[in-house]
Design an enzyme around this catalytic site. Sequence first.
Site, PDB file in Angstrom:
ATOM      1  N   GLU A   1     157.394 -64.977 -10.222  1.00 43.43           N
ATOM      2  CA  GLU A   1     158.616 -64.728  -9.288  1.00 43.43           C
ATOM      3  C   GLU A   1     159.507 -65.602  -9.296  1.00 43.43           C
ATOM      4  O   GLU A   1     160.680 -65.412  -8.941  1.00 43.43           O
ATOM      5  CB  GLU A   1     157.596 -64.749  -7.799  1.00 43.43           C
ATOM      6  CG  GLU A   1     156.814 -63.600  -7.452  1.00 43.43           C
ATOM      7  CD  GLU A   1     155.439 -63.689  -8.045  1.00 43.43           C
ATOM      8  OE1 GLU A   1     155.210 -64.685  -8.985  1.00 43.43           O
ATOM      9  OE2 GLU A   1     154.670 -62.999  -7.860  1.00 43.43           O
TER      10      GLU A   1
ATOM     11  N   HIS B   1     147.181 -62.055   1.548  1.00 41.67           N
ATOM     12  CA  HIS B   1     147.813 -60.843   1.454  1.00 41.67           C
ATOM     13  C   HIS B   1     148.320 -59.890   2.543  1.00 41.67           C
ATOM     14  O   HIS B   1     148.351 -58.826   2.557  1.00 41.67           O
ATOM     15  CB  HIS B   1     146.872 -59.840   0.449  1.00 41.67           C
ATOM     16  CG  HIS B   1     146.848 -60.342  -1.041  1.00 41.67           C
ATOM     17  ND1 HIS B   1     146.013 -61.458  -1.339  1.00 41.67           N
ATOM     18  CD2 HIS B   1     147.382 -59.815  -1.986  1.00 41.67           C
ATOM     19  CE1 HIS B   1     146.188 -61.654  -2.615  1.00 41.67           C
ATOM     20  NE2 HIS B   1     146.659 -60.623  -3.186  1.00 41.67           N
TER      21      HIS B   1
END
Lengths: 324, 325
Positions: free
Chosen positions: B60, B129
Site C-alpha cells: 500500500e 476489517h
Amino acid sequence: MKTDSKIDKALALDLLGKMMKARKFEEKVQYYFSLGMIHGTTHLGIGEEACAAGTCSALEPLDDMFATHRGHPAAVCKGIDINKMMAEIFARETGVCKGKGGSMHIADKSVGVLGANGILGPSLPLACGSALAHKKLKDGKVSLAFFGDGASNEGAFHEAMNLASVWGLPVLFVCTNNTYGMSTHISKVMKVTDIEKRAIPYGMKSVTVDGNDVMEVYNTVKEMRKYAYENNEPVLIVENTYRTSGHSKSDGNLYRTKDEINYWKERCPIKRFKERLLSEGIATQEEIDNVDKETTEIIDNAVKFALDSPYPKLEDIYDDVYAD
Amino acid sequence: MVEITYANAIKDAISEEMRKDDNVFMMGEDIGVYRGAFGVTGGMVEEFGEDRIMDTPISETAFVGAAIGAAVSGMRPIVEIMFSDFMSVCWDMILNQAPKMHYMFGGKVNVPMVLRTASGGGTGAAAQHSQSLEAMLCHIPGLKVIVPSTPYDAKGLLKSAIRDNNPVMFLEQKLLYRTKGMIPEEEYTIPIGVADVKREGKDCTIVTYGRMVHTCLNAAKQLEEENIDVEVIDLRTLLPMDKEAVLKSVRKTKHLIIVHEAVKTGGLGGEIAASVAETDVFNYLDAPIKRLASEDVPVPFCPILEKGILPDEDKIVKAVKEVLA
C-alpha cells in the site's frame, strides 16, 4: 565507474558554480540561523554538494525530482529561484512556498522540484508514481528520488524498489550515502552496508559512485538517466559522501571525532574539483575566482531579497489548504 | 431513471470518467480479473486493459505513494485500498504526503487523486476489517472525505471526486454494495460538501451518514406510525462538512440526534454536536443532544456482539422518544 578524463569547460564551470551556490546558500542559512534570524530548524548538507550538483545537472531540465529533508543543495542545483528559496527559509510571503513550507518543504514544480520532504522514505514511492505518469503521458521525462542511507531501511524504500522494477518505471533512486542516519552509523543499522546490493533481489541495475567527485556523479547519472528512459527501467545509484555539517541545529557532534570531520573536509568536493580544474588546465584561477565572486553575489542578493520581503499575513492562512 | 446497485454505480462513475479522460486510471490489489474484493471493478480490465486497471503488489505504501506521485506529475489516479483498515500500512501517504503538498508547497502542486476504500462492519470480519475510521481522516485538513449512502449519491459524488483537484477519500460502505437504488440515465454529478435531506420532518433532526442513513430512515418510518415526524439528514461529505444544513434543520425541529457506525469517543458525533452547541442554534434546543454510535470497543467477531455494539432501529426510536419526552 571511472570519470571521463576530458572535461568540458562550460560544464565544469557550471557544476562548480552550482556546488558553490549550494555551499554558500547553506553557509548563509547557518549564519542567520545562529543569529536567531531564521526560525525553526534546518538540515544542512555541507560536504554533499557534488551529489546534488552532479545528479541534478545530469537530468533534463523538466525531469521531476523528489528530495529529502536535507534538500537545499538539490533544489539549488535543480534550478530553483534562489531569491524565492532564501525568502522561504526566512519565512517570507515571497518565498517559493509563500512562507508555509520552510526549509524542509522547498518545492517548485515549474523546475521539477517536487518537494523536499520531512519524512524519510516517501520520496521513492512518490517518484515511482511520477515516473508512471511520465511513462503513460510519454512526455519524455523521468523522475528521481533522493534519499539517504538511513531511509534505505524504511519499508517505503523496499516497496518502491519492488514496484519500480516490476512495473518497469523510468525512475532513478539516488542514495546520498553519508554513512550516518542522524547520529547512528550505517554499520550499527545494516548487516550489509553496501547499499548497491539492495538492488539485486529486485532485479534492478545499480551502481556506486564517489559522491565527492562531481564529474563521476554527473557522468554516471547522465548514463543511468538515458538507460532508465530508453528501457523504462529503474536504477539505484549510491553516491558515497559525507556531511561535514551537523545533522541539524541540535547536533553536538558527539557521535564522531573532529579528526573524522577534518579528514572529510580535506576531501571537500568543491576543493577537490577546483584543484582538478587547475591541475588539468581546464580552468584558470581567475575563472574560478569569477565563479566564486558571482555565486557570492547571487547569495548576498538572495539574502537581501529575503530580508526586504514581508511576512505572510495571518488572514491568508486558509489559502491553499485546498486547490480549486 | 434506472435501477442500479451501489457497487455498479461506483463502477459506472469510474468507467464514464475513464472513457472521457485518458489521464484517469485505477490502481489497487486484485481489481483486474478478480474484480476487486467486493466485485466493484468487474469487467473493467476487459474494457480498459491492464495499463489502466492496474493490479498492484500488496504494497500500500508503494501504490498509494505512486498514486500521489502520478497525480502531481499530471495524471488523475483512482486508488483502491481493499479495506479501510489497511490505511494503517500507508498512513504516511494519507497523513503527511497527499493532504499537505498543496499547502506546504505554496499552492503550486495539486494532488488530484481519489482513494476508494471499503469501510464499516457487519460482515463478520472482526476487528481489523470492519472499522469506520472517517473521524481520523476528518482530522486532516487538505483531505476531502465522502461517505455515500445510496447508488445515486455514490455515482454523483465519485464523479465529482475524480474531477476534483484535491486528494479525496471515498469511503464505500461494505454492506451497501449490493443494495439498489434509482439513478438518472443521463449524466449527473453531485457537488462535494453538500448534505442531503433524506427525509423531511418537523419534530426531531437525525444527522447521520453512510449505511446508518438506512437504519435511521427505517426508524423514522416506525416513528411515523406513532405520529412522530423525524427529519433525516445525510451528510454525504464529512470534510468539508455542510454544518449549515444541520443548523437549519435543528432551528426547525429543536431536537438533535446524531447517529454513526464509528465508535463514539472521538467520533464525528462530537464534532456535529459541538458545531450546534457553539452557535445560537443551541438556544433553539428543547432537549440535550444525543449521540448514538458504536460502543467504544474493537469490532467483535460474534454476530450477536457485532450487531449489539451498533445503533439499530430500536435504539434510534427509543432515543427519539427520549429527546421528545
